[in-house]
Design an enzyme around this catalytic site. Structure first.
Site, mmCIF file in Angstrom:
data_model
loop_
_atom_site.group_PDB
_atom_site.id
_atom_site.type_symbol
_atom_site.label_atom_id
_atom_site.label_comp_id
_atom_site.label_asym_id
_atom_site.label_seq_id
_atom_site.Cartn_x
_atom_site.Cartn_y
_atom_site.Cartn_z
ATOM 1 N N ARG A 180 0.820 -1.226 0.000
ATOM 2 C CA ARG A 180 0.000 0.000 0.000
ATOM 3 C C ARG A 180 0.853 1.275 0.000
ATOM 4 O O ARG A 180 0.491 2.282 0.604
ATOM 5 C CB ARG A 180 -0.955 0.027 1.202
ATOM 6 C CG ARG A 180 -1.907 -1.132 1.242
ATOM 7 C CD ARG A 180 -2.877 -1.142 0.070
ATOM 8 N NE ARG A 180 -3.681 -2.349 0.106
ATOM 9 C CZ ARG A 180 -3.396 -3.452 -0.608
ATOM 10 N NH1 ARG A 180 -2.357 -3.484 -1.434
ATOM 11 N NH2 ARG A 180 -4.157 -4.516 -0.515
ATOM 12 N N CYS A 236 -10.823 -2.329 3.205
ATOM 13 C CA CYS A 236 -10.143 -2.747 4.438
ATOM 14 C C CYS A 236 -9.613 -1.519 5.156
ATOM 15 O O CYS A 236 -8.906 -0.704 4.570
ATOM 16 C CB CYS A 236 -8.998 -3.704 4.112
ATOM 17 S SG CYS A 236 -9.620 -5.329 3.671
ATOM 18 N N GLU A 307 -4.990 1.507 7.036
ATOM 19 C CA GLU A 307 -4.652 1.501 5.606
ATOM 20 C C GLU A 307 -5.278 2.730 4.951
ATOM 21 O O GLU A 307 -4.748 3.300 4.000
ATOM 22 C CB GLU A 307 -5.201 0.219 4.957
ATOM 23 C CG GLU A 307 -5.027 0.182 3.453
ATOM 24 C CD GLU A 307 -5.452 -1.150 2.834
ATOM 25 O OE1 GLU A 307 -5.295 -2.203 3.482
ATOM 26 O OE2 GLU A 307 -5.931 -1.116 1.696
#
Ligand SMILES: Cc1cc2nc3c(=O)[nH]c(=O)nc-3n(C[C@H](O)[C@H](O)[C@H](O)COP(=O)(O)OP(=O)(O)OC[C@H]3O[C@@H](n4cnc5c(N)ncnc54)[C@H](O)[C@@H]3O)c2cc1C
Length: 313
Positions: A180, A236, A307
């Site tokens: 990420r 998420c 995230e």
């Protein structure tokens, strides 16, 4: 922001500047207070000029694209939000080379449109991204992906305007993709503001179009079966820890599914989805995030990192 700058924005961008624009309208979580100005540049020269003037006036700016990985706080964003979703939606296919095809894609193109184009044209390599919301630029900035692959696997080059207004192009060997995260090697993009991705070169393979469409359909089916439907989320919420159980499993094992703060709730369908059940504020989501982090840390000694990108005041 002084009157002169406001006047310049109005003159140049006309109906492409929105004042005090609620970010809840532009994020998939559906929360977030107003940005002072949401501005949608259409060309690289407009973007460079905008960034240059922000810099000269010491006005903060950030990029918004699909808003599918953003949690904007309730008091909103001071300064300029650059909308990179409205334009920048081109796809250009270059001459095929041996076993691969090369595309140049605008940062504002949705991943969904890119995946569709690839499958329709027998271009392999994008199936991992089927069902991920947002834009190509956002997907590169976040190195979006799944267990089957991530953007870094297919990116050959990235075109950007740096935070000090330079137009640059970086080839694969200068790009660093990790979980990420996207960065530039020997970073000369490190400037007062973030670099803005305007376009991306992708290297894709070849496969049978019908087989690719079937694989895409299968991915869509699997996502629908495992992710909460009908609620607003940012996907998420937490990164998976480097070792051990993924974040969703830890949250589930800590008995936190269904836990709510105001209008924010831990999804019953997937522990790593914090969803807005209709009337959540950013404050509710942040309070829920902190509670989940504390309870998981108490139980397993693991610190969950968000995230989702959290911005604003
Ligand atoms: C239901 C759902 C499912 C999801 N599933 C997945 C998944 O399977 N895998 C996954 O990785 N993610 C997933 N996500 C998260 C999200 O879709 C991805 O991170 C997506 O790539 C973000 O793209 P965006 O255009 O929405 O970016 P935004 O949310 O608008 O921005 C995200 C970040 O990228 C920056 N950014 C955006 N565009 C640019 C640009 N042009 N130049 C520079 N910086 C930019 C922003 O400033 C911000 O910091 C999911 C989200 C939802 C809502």
């Amino acid at each position: 922001m002084d009157q002169g700058f406001r006047q310049w924005l109005t003159t140049v961008f006309r109906d492409r500047v929105k004042w005090d624009e609620p970010m809840s309208r532009h994020t998939t979580l559906g929360v977030g207070g107003p940005a002072d100005a949401l501005v949608a540049p259409e060309t690289v020269s407009e973007l460079r000029e905008l960034i240059g003037r922000c810099r000269a006036q010491n006005i903060a700016f950030m990029v918004l694209a699909g808003g599918s990985n953003l949690l904007v706080r309730d008091r909103g964003i001071r300064g300029i939000v650059i909308d990179m979703k409205k334009y920048w939606q081109t796809i250009e296919r270059h001459s095929d080379r041996g076993s691969g095809a090369r595309l140049t894609v605008g940062a504002g193109l949705t991943l969904a449109a890119l995946c569709r184009y690839a499958a329709d044209n027998g271009l392999a390599g994008m199936t991992f991204a089927v069902g991920i919301p947002g834009t190509v630029g956002g997907a590169v900035a976040m190195n979006a992906g799944t267990a089957e692959g991530w953007m870094g696997d297919v990116v050959e080059a990235v075109e950007m305007v740096t935070g000090d207004g330079r137009r640059i192009r970086k080839e694969k060997q200068d790009l660093v993709f990790s979980y990420r995260r996207f960065a530039v090697r020997n970073d000369d993009t490190a400037t007062p503001g973030p670099p803005v991705i305007t376009g991306v070169d992708l290297g894709l393979g070849f496969d049978d179009s019908e087989a690719l469409k079937a694989a895409a359909e299968e991915r869509r089916r699997r996502r629908t079966a495992t992710q909460p439907a009908g609620f607003r989320s940012a996907g998420c919420f937490f990164k998976n820890p480097e070792a051990g159980d993924p974040a969703g499993k830890l949250i589930d094992r800590a008995g936190l599914k269904g836990l709510a703060v105001g209008g924010a709730v831990v999804s019953e369908a997937h522990g790593n989805f914090l969803v807005n059940r209709g009337n959540a504020t950013a404050g509710d989501l942040l309070a829920l995030m902190e509670t989940v982090q504390r309870r998981v840390a108490d139980r397993f000694g693991v610190t969950l990192e968000p995230e989702v990108t959290i911005v604003g005041q």
